[in-house]
Write an enzyme that holds these catalytic residues in place. Structure first.
Site, mmCIF file in Angstrom:
data_model
loop_
_atom_site.group_PDB
_atom_site.id
_atom_site.type_symbol
_atom_site.label_atom_id
_atom_site.label_comp_id
_atom_site.label_asym_id
_atom_site.label_seq_id
_atom_site.Cartn_x
_atom_site.Cartn_y
_atom_site.Cartn_z
ATOM 1 N N HIS A 322 0.806 -1.217 0.000
ATOM 2 C CA HIS A 322 0.000 0.000 0.000
ATOM 3 C C HIS A 322 0.836 1.262 0.000
ATOM 4 C CE1 HIS A 322 -3.411 -2.616 0.826
ATOM 5 N NE2 HIS A 322 -4.148 -1.622 0.397
ATOM 6 N N GLY A 323 2.095 1.145 0.332
ATOM 7 C CA GLY A 323 2.900 2.356 0.288
ATOM 8 C C GLY A 323 4.245 2.171 0.935
#
Lengths: 471, 381
Positions: A322-323
């Site tokens: 997600h990041g």
């Protein structure tokens, strides 16, 4: 380009639809491919070549990964699979995570390595996973390699799902890519799905997102415990309606062009456990990790201990996907631990108590999860948790919090209702009573109303970012 | 459901959608591009120029996006629809404006202490530079403060009275400070409309209340002039533009003309002289408040032959002063208005201007919101 923009709705979409349906069937993929490249190149003209490069790699490695070809040496498919993995993961690591590693190395070892400062190519997390899954599936013999570059290129670039999913797997749409028959019924279904998705994004996510933005930018002196919870609950709704709205629009657009994508969300906030939540939230991502990480690692076939390790690996990676930030890793591990507990004992316990308690339990953990997810600034993240649990040295409630509650009370009621199948059930009920009236009049009027209202909100809002663009 | 009905319903659904998106596309293609939006008071994006470089760095696509959204057909109506939909959801603070009772739009106020301190500091500096000048300061509260009984019960606006007290406390002693808040409140209670419902300015009647209070405060005689009045209906002001609702009550603007006064209004920078303070070309436009002087200018000098007193007065001002000028010009024979937003690189600084022109009276006329946000006060010194 964003789906929820006037340029998409009133320029791009009309153009691609008209062209798509006036050309002969043979060239329809070409139209989709070309328009998809335009769509992608809209914001980042240069990175479109990266995506084309990725498709070429997938095309070649896909052809070579086919083990059934006669006379092919056994190492060829293996090597090409390895190349595909290295290419996709390398690309993702390079563009998404290099700066993160540099920053952390600098912090830990006191180095002064310069960050690359690269802009993240839009959708790279999605199309890397898609092209990789294609080659793996060919290698496994689950699907035949695609010999037509244009067909494969259309699959990768297909604009409805290009930049924020759902993660459509090649084997699910292989047949549709080669030969599909668009129908009026499917198009009508697509119109409904798209309008609902647009409404979720423009009317619901953006409105409540404004509250989250306001609260997270409020100085500590004006904060209260209530406001901290209000803010994170606002985010909880924002991210759901933002992301599921996007998926609805993608699925709807897919239908307009004759594709059936798999569902990505199934009312996640009605879950009674975190296990159930993850079966209802971003389903295409969790099933990707299940099929291409968890099961290859041995899944549950190598004993309880290995299973636990595997679960933690999968959830660590899910978070990190997600990041490039610690908070996303913590978020992944957080859910990994909860899911482990549920698997080991909690789920059994939950079945013995009233459902409503399980529901409350799940919701609280979900909201806390978003509290980790929402802030990539560690200082803000910890401050927010201190505020939520009364360690921020702030009041339980203050005048400002009351004002927000009063202003957003109606919005919250709508958001809660829209998070459940309630509206769908009412629709089905009315349709059962007055089928013709409902289908020929009420439903088209509601769709038109939604479109007009969304256009009004787009006209009045310059504020319109998609959360999932970062990933 | 029978097959035929289902088929028909599908055709209806698809048609509705296609007509909607293609209709908008075609309509905006046929519609002539607008250059300026009166509602938003800004120039609209035009079709971007194409070049490979523009395409590569994304400015072309950016420009095209702005173009399509700016030139969207029915844009004003759509924004109105959004505003009212949000009101339906009880969002009574939109875009910095409260929807108050009785159709009053009230602009939200958040004190910016730093700006206030800077600006009052500039005023104090001016007072020190002109030790002999007679300086008065009228600070006009905004509608949100005067009409606070119209505010929604749950609101988070700051109290302007605190700002007013703060300013009063910070000012040099020789600057005589007057705030007409009580006079305005009383007049409002007696039924005078002192603020517009849809605009951030006070009305001509509100300005008269402030003017009378100021004269009394400065120890001047009461204004004796007789006025004829012209009414300009259908005024939808700046606050309306921020959150346009279809249910808005329009305002009426009043233009007062002294029956026994003749004026020479000199726009100093443009070297242009007129015999009225009104620019009637704005009466039919949306920006009706600009009927006073045609907007704001760096330096306007007005000489009146029928004035009550033969005095040279300098007014340092914002746009609130514009609608008070019918009264000032009836009272004083020589009035100069300087607007610091435009009075930047001029031959004379304000203090030099006061000394060289032998100004009898300096009056500062600002509204609280302006003092709280404007950053041009530094040009005073």
């Amino acid at each position: 380009m964003l789906f929820s923009s006037t340029v998409f709705l009133f320029l791009f979409l009309p153009a691609v639809l008209i062209l798509y349906y006036i050309v002969p069937r043979k060239v329809r993929n070409l139209i989709l491919f070309v328009f998809s490249l335009v769509f992608y190149a809209w914001g980042e003209p240069v990175y479109v070549f990266l995506m084309i490069g990725s498709t070429i790699v997938a095309y070649i490695t896909g052809l070579l990964a086919d083990k059934t070809v006669k006379g092919r040496k056994a190492w060829v498919p293996k090597v090409s699979l390895l190349v595909a993995i290295l290419w996709n993961m390398g690309l993702l690591l390079f563009f998404k995570y290099t700066d993160f590693f540099i920053n952390n190395a600098n912090d830990i070892f006191g180095l002064h390595i310069k960050v690359l400062g690269l802009k993240l190519p839009i959708g790279i997390s999605f199309y890397s996973f898609q092209t990789l899954s294609y080659v793996i599936d060919v290698y496994r013999g689950d699907v035949a390699a695609q010999k037509n570059y244009l067909t494969l290129g259309t699959y990768v670039a297909l604009f409805p799902q290009l930049i924020a999913g759902p993660i459509v797997r090649y084997k699910d749409v292989a047949l549709q890519l080669a030969q599909r028959k668009e129908t009026m019924g499917q198009f009508a279904e697509g119109v409904k799905r798209f309008s609902i998705g647009l409404g979720k994004k423009v009317l619901l996510a953006n409105s409540i997102g404004a509250l989250f933005d306001t609260i997270s930018n409020t100085p500590q002196s004006d904060m209260s415990v209530t406001a901290a919870w209000l803010g994170i609950i606002a985010y909880t709704f924002q991210i759901y309606f933002d992301f599921s709205g996007y998926s609805d629009m993608a699925i709807g657009l897919g239908k307009m062009f004759g594709f059936d994508f798999l569902e990505n969300f199934n009312y996640p906030y009605i879950s009674d456990s975190i296990t159930e939540f993850w079966r209802r939230w971003h389903m295409s991502l969790s099933s990707w990790f299940r099929d291409y990480v968890y099961i290859p690692l041995g899944g549950n076939r190598k004993g309880k201990f290995r299973q636990c390790v595997n679960i933690m690996i999968v959830w660590f990676l899910t978070g990190f996907w997600h990041g490039a930030n610690w908070n996303f890793m913590i978020w992944g591990v957080y859910f990994g631990i909860i899911l482990l507990c549920e698997k080991l004992f909690l789920l059994k316990a939950l079945t013995r108590i009233p459902k409503v308690i399980g529901h409350i339990y799940a919701l609280i953990l979900i909201v806390i999860g978003w509290g980790i997810f929402a802030f990539d600034d560690f200082g803000k993240l910890t401050q927010n948790f201190k505020n939520m649990f009364g360690f921020g040295g702030i009041d339980l409630i203050n005048h400002q919090a009351v004002a927000w509650l009063a202003t957003y009370a109606v919005t919250f009621v709508i958001l809660i209702a829209a998070s459940t199948p309630l509206i769908k059930k009412i629709g089905t009920f009315v349709k059962g009573g007055f089928p013709a009236l409902y289908s020929c009049f009420l439903q088209p009027v509601m769709v038109l109303g939604l479109l007009v209202l969304c256009t009004a909100y787009l006209a009045g809002n310059s504020f319109n970012p998609f959360l999932y663009f970062r990933f | 459901m029978d097959k035929k009905v289902e088929k028909i319903s599908q055709i209806i659904m698809v048609s509705v959608f296609l007509i909607f998106i293609i209709g908008f596309a075609v309509w905006s293609f046929l519609l002539k591009d607008r250059e300026f939006s009166e509602m938003e008071n800004r120039n609209l994006a035009q079709f971007p120029t194409f070049s490979w470089r523009n395409l590569k760095d994304g400015t072309f696509t950016d420009g095209l996006e702005k173009y399509v959204s700016d030139q969207l057909p029915f844009k004003d109506e759509l924004v109105t629809l959004k505003t009212d939909a949000d009101r339906l959801l009880l969002h009574d603070l939109q875009n910095g404006v409260y929807f108050g009772k009785d159709g009053y739009y009230l602009q939200d106020y958040k004190e910016n202490s730093k700006q206030i301190e800077t600006n009052v500091g500039c005023i104090n500096d001016l007072a020190k530079l002109c030790p002999d000048a007679d300086i008065s300061f009228m600070l006009v509260p905004n509608s949100i403060s005067v009409m606070d009984d119209k505010l929604p019960s749950v609101n988070t606006t700051d109290d302007q009275k605190e700002t007013i007290d703060k300013v009063k406390g910070m000012l040099e002693e020789k600057v005589k400070f007057y705030c007409p808040i009580n006079d305005l409140k009383e007049a409002a209670k007696d039924g005078t409309q002192v603020f517009y419902k849809t605009d951030h300015h006070w009305t001509s009647d509100g300005a008269r209340v402030g003017f009378d209070g100021l004269m009394k405060f400065m120890g001047e005689d009461e204004l004796k002039a007789e006025y004829s009045v012209k009414e300009i209906p259908d005024f939808l002001g700046t606050l309306y533009s921020k959150a346009p609702s279809a249910f808005t009550e329009k305002d009426t603007m009043k233009l007062y003309t002294d029956k026994n006064n003749s004026m020479a209004v000199n726009y100093v920078d443009k070297n242009e002289t007129k015999d009225t303070i009104f620019d009637s070309s704005f009466e039919e436009k949306k920006d009706k408040y600009s009927t006073f002087f045609g907007g704001n200018f760096a330096n306007i000098n007005i000489k009146s032959t029928g004035a009550q007193q033969d005095k040279k007065v300098l007014i340092l001002k914002d746009s609130y002063a514009n609608c008070a000028m019918p009264y000032f010009t009836s009272m004083y024979s020589d009035v100069t208005m300087i607007d610091m937003r435009y009075y930047h690189i001029q031959p004379l600084s304000v203090s030099e201007y006061i000394k060289q022109n032998k100004i009898d009276k300096v009056i500062l006329l600002y509204n609280v919101d302006f003092l709280n946000t404007d950053n041009n006060f530094v040009w005073i010194d």
